[in-house]
Design a protein around this motif. Sequence first.
Motif, PDB file in Angstrom:
ATOM      1  N   ASP A   7      25.953  44.697  32.182  1.00  0.00           N
ATOM      2  CA  ASP A   7      26.055  46.048  31.664  1.00  0.00           C
ATOM      3  C   ASP A   7      26.549  45.987  30.230  1.00  0.00           C
ATOM      4  O   ASP A   7      26.666  44.920  29.625  1.00  0.00           O
ATOM      5  CB  ASP A   7      26.955  46.906  32.552  1.00  0.00           C
ATOM      6  CG  ASP A   7      28.407  46.452  32.555  1.00  0.00           C
ATOM      7  OD1 ASP A   7      28.770  45.646  31.679  1.00  0.00           O
ATOM      8  OD2 ASP A   7      29.154  46.907  33.424  1.00  0.00           O
ATOM      9  N   GLN A   8      26.826  47.157  29.634  1.00  0.00           N
ATOM     10  CA  GLN A   8      27.201  47.184  28.223  1.00  0.00           C
ATOM     11  C   GLN A   8      28.539  46.541  27.952  1.00  0.00           C
ATOM     12  O   GLN A   8      28.885  46.277  26.798  1.00  0.00           O
ATOM     13  CB  GLN A   8      27.205  48.631  27.695  1.00  0.00           C
ATOM     14  CG  GLN A   8      28.272  49.510  28.321  1.00  0.00           C
ATOM     15  CD  GLN A   8      27.777  50.169  29.584  1.00  0.00           C
ATOM     16  OE1 GLN A   8      26.820  49.697  30.182  1.00  0.00           O
ATOM     17  NE2 GLN A   8      28.417  51.246  29.972  1.00  0.00           N
ATOM     18  N   HIS A   9      29.336  46.271  29.001  1.00  0.00           N
ATOM     19  CA  HIS A   9      30.603  45.562  28.833  1.00  0.00           C
ATOM     20  C   HIS A   9      30.437  44.071  29.094  1.00  0.00           C
ATOM     21  O   HIS A   9      31.401  43.348  29.245  1.00  0.00           O
ATOM     22  CB  HIS A   9      31.662  46.135  29.781  1.00  0.00           C
ATOM     23  CG  HIS A   9      31.882  47.603  29.602  1.00  0.00           C
ATOM     24  ND1 HIS A   9      32.147  48.169  28.378  1.00  0.00           N
ATOM     25  CD2 HIS A   9      31.859  48.632  30.500  1.00  0.00           C
ATOM     26  CE1 HIS A   9      32.293  49.481  28.518  1.00  0.00           C
ATOM     27  NE2 HIS A   9      32.118  49.788  29.790  1.00  0.00           N
ATOM     28  N   ASN A  10      29.170  43.613  29.192  1.00  0.00           N
ATOM     29  CA  ASN A  10      28.870  42.203  29.406  1.00  0.00           C
ATOM     30  C   ASN A  10      29.286  41.725  30.784  1.00  0.00           C
ATOM     31  O   ASN A  10      29.716  40.611  30.979  1.00  0.00           O
ATOM     32  CB  ASN A  10      29.546  41.343  28.337  1.00  0.00           C
ATOM     33  CG  ASN A  10      29.087  39.904  28.404  1.00  0.00           C
ATOM     34  OD1 ASN A  10      27.900  39.642  28.456  1.00  0.00           O
ATOM     35  ND2 ASN A  10      30.025  38.987  28.413  1.00  0.00           N
ATOM     36  N   ARG A  11      29.149  42.597  31.791  1.00  0.00           N
ATOM     37  CA  ARG A  11      29.443  42.201  33.156  1.00  0.00           C
ATOM     38  C   ARG A  11      28.177  42.294  33.973  1.00  0.00           C
ATOM     39  O   ARG A  11      27.316  43.130  33.702  1.00  0.00           O
ATOM     40  CB  ARG A  11      30.509  43.110  33.772  1.00  0.00           C
ATOM     41  CG  ARG A  11      31.828  43.045  33.053  1.00  0.00           C
ATOM     42  CD  ARG A  11      32.652  44.224  33.428  1.00  0.00           C
ATOM     43  NE  ARG A  11      31.868  45.435  33.283  1.00  0.00           N
ATOM     44  CZ  ARG A  11      32.409  46.636  33.222  1.00  0.00           C
ATOM     45  NH1 ARG A  11      33.697  46.783  33.296  1.00  0.00           N
ATOM     46  NH2 ARG A  11      31.660  47.712  33.098  1.00  0.00           N
ATOM     47  N   PRO A  12      28.024  41.424  34.980  1.00  0.00           N
ATOM     48  CA  PRO A  12      26.831  41.492  35.827  1.00  0.00           C
ATOM     49  C   PRO A  12      26.737  42.842  36.519  1.00  0.00           C
ATOM     50  O   PRO A  12      27.686  43.342  37.083  1.00  0.00           O
ATOM     51  CB  PRO A  12      27.065  40.374  36.849  1.00  0.00           C
ATOM     52  CG  PRO A  12      28.041  39.464  36.208  1.00  0.00           C
ATOM     53  CD  PRO A  12      28.923  40.339  35.340  1.00  0.00           C
ATOM     54  N   LEU A  13      25.548  43.441  36.444  1.00  0.00           N
ATOM     55  CA  LEU A  13      25.344  44.691  37.157  1.00  0.00           C
ATOM     56  C   LEU A  13      25.363  44.439  38.651  1.00  0.00           C
ATOM     57  O   LEU A  13      24.764  43.487  39.142  1.00  0.00           O
ATOM     58  CB  LEU A  13      23.996  45.306  36.761  1.00  0.00           C
ATOM     59  CG  LEU A  13      23.931  45.870  35.336  1.00  0.00           C
ATOM     60  CD1 LEU A  13      22.522  46.364  35.056  1.00  0.00           C
ATOM     61  CD2 LEU A  13      24.919  46.992  35.131  1.00  0.00           C
ATOM     62  N   PRO A  14      26.046  45.262  39.427  1.00  0.00           N
ATOM     63  CA  PRO A  14      26.254  44.981  40.844  1.00  0.00           C
ATOM     64  C   PRO A  14      24.991  44.987  41.682  1.00  0.00           C
ATOM     65  O   PRO A  14      24.940  44.342  42.712  1.00  0.00           O
ATOM     66  CB  PRO A  14      27.201  46.103  41.283  1.00  0.00           C
ATOM     67  CG  PRO A  14      27.023  47.186  40.276  1.00  0.00           C
ATOM     68  CD  PRO A  14      26.727  46.483  38.983  1.00  0.00           C
ATOM     69  N   LYS A 133      38.554  36.382  46.929  1.00  0.00           N
ATOM     70  CA  LYS A 133      38.337  35.175  46.118  1.00  0.00           C
ATOM     71  C   LYS A 133      37.117  35.321  45.220  1.00  0.00           C
ATOM     72  O   LYS A 133      36.270  34.429  45.108  1.00  0.00           O
ATOM     73  CB  LYS A 133      38.182  33.938  47.005  1.00  0.00           C
ATOM     74  CG  LYS A 133      39.428  33.536  47.779  1.00  0.00           C
ATOM     75  CD  LYS A 133      40.531  33.059  46.854  1.00  0.00           C
ATOM     76  CE  LYS A 133      41.752  32.575  47.620  1.00  0.00           C
ATOM     77  NZ  LYS A 133      42.853  32.177  46.709  1.00  0.00           N
ATOM     78  N   GLY A 134      37.012  36.472  44.568  1.00  0.00           N
ATOM     79  CA  GLY A 134      35.878  36.704  43.683  1.00  0.00           C
ATOM     80  C   GLY A 134      36.066  36.030  42.343  1.00  0.00           C
ATOM     81  O   GLY A 134      37.126  36.130  41.724  1.00  0.00           O
ATOM     82  N   GLY A 135      35.059  35.326  41.874  1.00  0.00           N
ATOM     83  CA  GLY A 135      35.125  34.656  40.581  1.00  0.00           C
ATOM     84  C   GLY A 135      35.344  33.167  40.708  1.00  0.00           C
ATOM     85  O   GLY A 135      35.385  32.587  41.792  1.00  0.00           O
ATOM     86  N   VAL A 136      35.512  32.531  39.560  1.00  0.00           N
ATOM     87  CA  VAL A 136      35.711  31.081  39.506  1.00  0.00           C
ATOM     88  C   VAL A 136      37.153  30.711  39.822  1.00  0.00           C
ATOM     89  O   VAL A 136      37.434  29.650  40.379  1.00  0.00           O
ATOM     90  CB  VAL A 136      35.319  30.543  38.114  1.00  0.00           C
ATOM     91  CG1 VAL A 136      35.484  29.032  38.056  1.00  0.00           C
ATOM     92  CG2 VAL A 136      33.890  30.927  37.777  1.00  0.00           C
ATOM     93  N   SER A 137      38.090  31.591  39.480  1.00  0.00           N
ATOM     94  CA  SER A 137      39.521  31.283  39.599  1.00  0.00           C
ATOM     95  C   SER A 137      39.975  31.403  41.047  1.00  0.00           C
ATOM     96  O   SER A 137      40.595  32.396  41.443  1.00  0.00           O
ATOM     97  CB  SER A 137      40.324  32.228  38.698  1.00  0.00           C
ATOM     98  OG  SER A 137      39.829  32.210  37.378  1.00  0.00           O
ATOM     99  N   THR A 138      39.715  30.380  41.821  1.00  0.00           N
ATOM    100  CA  THR A 138      39.996  30.413  43.261  1.00  0.00           C
ATOM    101  C   THR A 138      41.442  30.091  43.601  1.00  0.00           C
ATOM    102  O   THR A 138      41.822  30.161  44.771  1.00  0.00           O
ATOM    103  CB  THR A 138      39.076  29.437  43.997  1.00  0.00           C
ATOM    104  OG1 THR A 138      39.268  28.119  43.453  1.00  0.00           O
ATOM    105  CG2 THR A 138      37.618  29.846  43.860  1.00  0.00           C
ATOM    106  N   THR A 139      42.258  29.741  42.605  1.00  0.00           N
ATOM    107  CA  THR A 139      43.649  29.386  42.907  1.00  0.00           C
ATOM    108  C   THR A 139      44.613  30.521  42.577  1.00  0.00           C
ATOM    109  O   THR A 139      45.807  30.282  42.382  1.00  0.00           O
ATOM    110  CB  THR A 139      44.074  28.113  42.147  1.00  0.00           C
ATOM    111  OG1 THR A 139      44.157  28.397  40.745  1.00  0.00           O
ATOM    112  CG2 THR A 139      43.103  26.978  42.385  1.00  0.00           C
ATOM    113  N   LEU A 166      38.619  38.645  35.437  1.00  0.00           N
ATOM    114  CA  LEU A 166      39.171  39.991  35.337  1.00  0.00           C
ATOM    115  C   LEU A 166      38.164  40.949  34.700  1.00  0.00           C
ATOM    116  O   LEU A 166      38.074  42.121  35.084  1.00  0.00           O
ATOM    117  CB  LEU A 166      40.465  39.978  34.520  1.00  0.00           C
ATOM    118  CG  LEU A 166      41.666  39.297  35.179  1.00  0.00           C
ATOM    119  CD1 LEU A 166      42.794  39.114  34.168  1.00  0.00           C
ATOM    120  CD2 LEU A 166      42.154  40.108  36.374  1.00  0.00           C
ATOM    121  N   ALA A 167      37.383  40.444  33.757  1.00  0.00           N
ATOM    122  CA  ALA A 167      36.379  41.287  33.097  1.00  0.00           C
ATOM    123  C   ALA A 167      35.283  41.721  34.055  1.00  0.00           C
ATOM    124  O   ALA A 167      34.620  42.739  33.830  1.00  0.00           O
ATOM    125  CB  ALA A 167      35.772  40.534  31.913  1.00  0.00           C
ATOM    126  N   ALA A 168      35.075  40.974  35.110  1.00  0.00           N
ATOM    127  CA  ALA A 168      34.011  41.290  36.069  1.00  0.00           C
ATOM    128  C   ALA A 168      34.457  42.258  37.149  1.00  0.00           C
ATOM    129  O   ALA A 168      33.647  42.608  38.022  1.00  0.00           O
ATOM    130  CB  ALA A 168      33.506  39.996  36.713  1.00  0.00           C
TER     131      ALA A 168
END
Length: 518
Positions: A7-14, A133-139, A166-168
């Motif tokens: 989207d316009q904030h550079n996040r994947p559209l759901p 656990k969404g995203g790469v940061s799984t810890t 966090l941006a996503a």
Amino acid sequence: MVDPRLDQHNRPLPYLVWGTLAAAFLAVWVSACQRSAPASATAPTVLTIGTAFPPMIDPSVGTRAVALGLTAESAVSIGQDGRPVPRAADWTWASDRLGLTLHLKPGIKFHDGTPLTNTIAAEILRKALVQKKGGVSTTVNSIEAVGPSDILVRTSQPEGFLLSDLAANDFRLPGNPTVSIGPFKMESNGAPIVLRAFDDYRLGRPKIDQIEIRAYATQRASWVALMRGEINMLHDVSRDGVEFVEAESSLQTHSFLRPYYVALAFNLRHPILGKKEVRQALNEAVNRDQIINTAMRKRADTANGPVWPQHWAYVPGGKGYSQDADSARMRLDAVGLTEGREQSAGGMPSRFHFTCLVPSDAPQFDRIALLLQKQLFDVGVDMEVELASFSDITVKRLQSGQFDAALIEFTSSRSLSYNYLFWHSPPPGAKPMLNTGYKAADDALDRLRKAISDDEVRSAVADLQQTMHDDPPALFLAWTKIARALSKDFLVPDEGQRDILGTIRLWQPLSPQQRAAR
């Protein structure tokens, strides 16, 4: 495995977990005399956006995703150069690199008037990053409200992609996901979708009073709607129609480079494609300029790898592959893949044969596949095209590893986290986004994941680019371009080569006198 649209904030559209394969969807022709009469000075300013989506996407789902992108906002976003940018919060890293404190900006409200407190914000982020656990940061171990306006995120190891994660994740009111904190609020989720300017938006009320988003079944239907004055903006302009649109004096067209690259990904479990010398040779066999100029109508830039070329840590002038058919033949000869060694029933003699998946519902990829097929055969390699549905390729074949190669479009998301998701080997038991067996870049990607300082990021990116050249997991072909077309009823801030939707709250409606002077 395929990339998500942003989207316009550079996040994947759901609505597109796996992305899109189309660089644009719409063809257009319109004349100024066919536009609807301008609104009076007292009437609300309405922007009507027309969308058309490829067959694999439900139009109602697609328009809803566009709408959510205009209503939502997150703690941070990812800028054009790949750096995190404050949105609803600023941040501070802990000295031990195992904590990040978000400083929530004051006075932020949800569309229903509910204040965005740090308690609500922590609850939203905790559900996304700790429970799911969404995203790469799984810890991520904990996310807690601290003091009157801070949110403390604790991890068990340094997580350099934490800000990207966090941006996503938007701030949406728990229990009502259509209510967010962005510049527009959802008025109607029907057809068309109607958005209204949010009076209490933290950066000021948008200058456009209302946005309507209408879905059309085909590209032709969308431009007919434009001709009739039913809409005044085309969300995307097709690659085939963009030159014609740019020549139309009654329209303003804004093109920009998308953080998406077209690549032919290899399955390294293939007995021949698993050899890096073979993949190097195939990279040398390809004429990327011909693909861009002919198959993509010059609406792309050359890709030398998966790192966004406008990222601040990107190494410009790094190694890339130029077409050298003689060198490609020598490499293949050196590993015993001599000319005509393989004979297949009904086929031409070749050095070796492999099958490449191409989405059957994305015809623009047919042209790229045909050129690749010819270029590879010129060095004696037989690439057989296998058509399959978009969902079959992305949901079944690529995740299960049941393919030799696949021609597809990936996202880089301007950040570096999607390089990790696509090209790092999955941990035992994890479901990969792209199951290729590729492991050569694991070390550089592991360092990148833990990188916090600029020096650490810069060093890891340089190593990643070098590794992707020396041991390529794919034929990286092109970064795609997209265009949006808009009537001249609005003055749009100059974004250069960036997506104009990022400044939609600042678009200035023009009076009839101002429009006549343009």
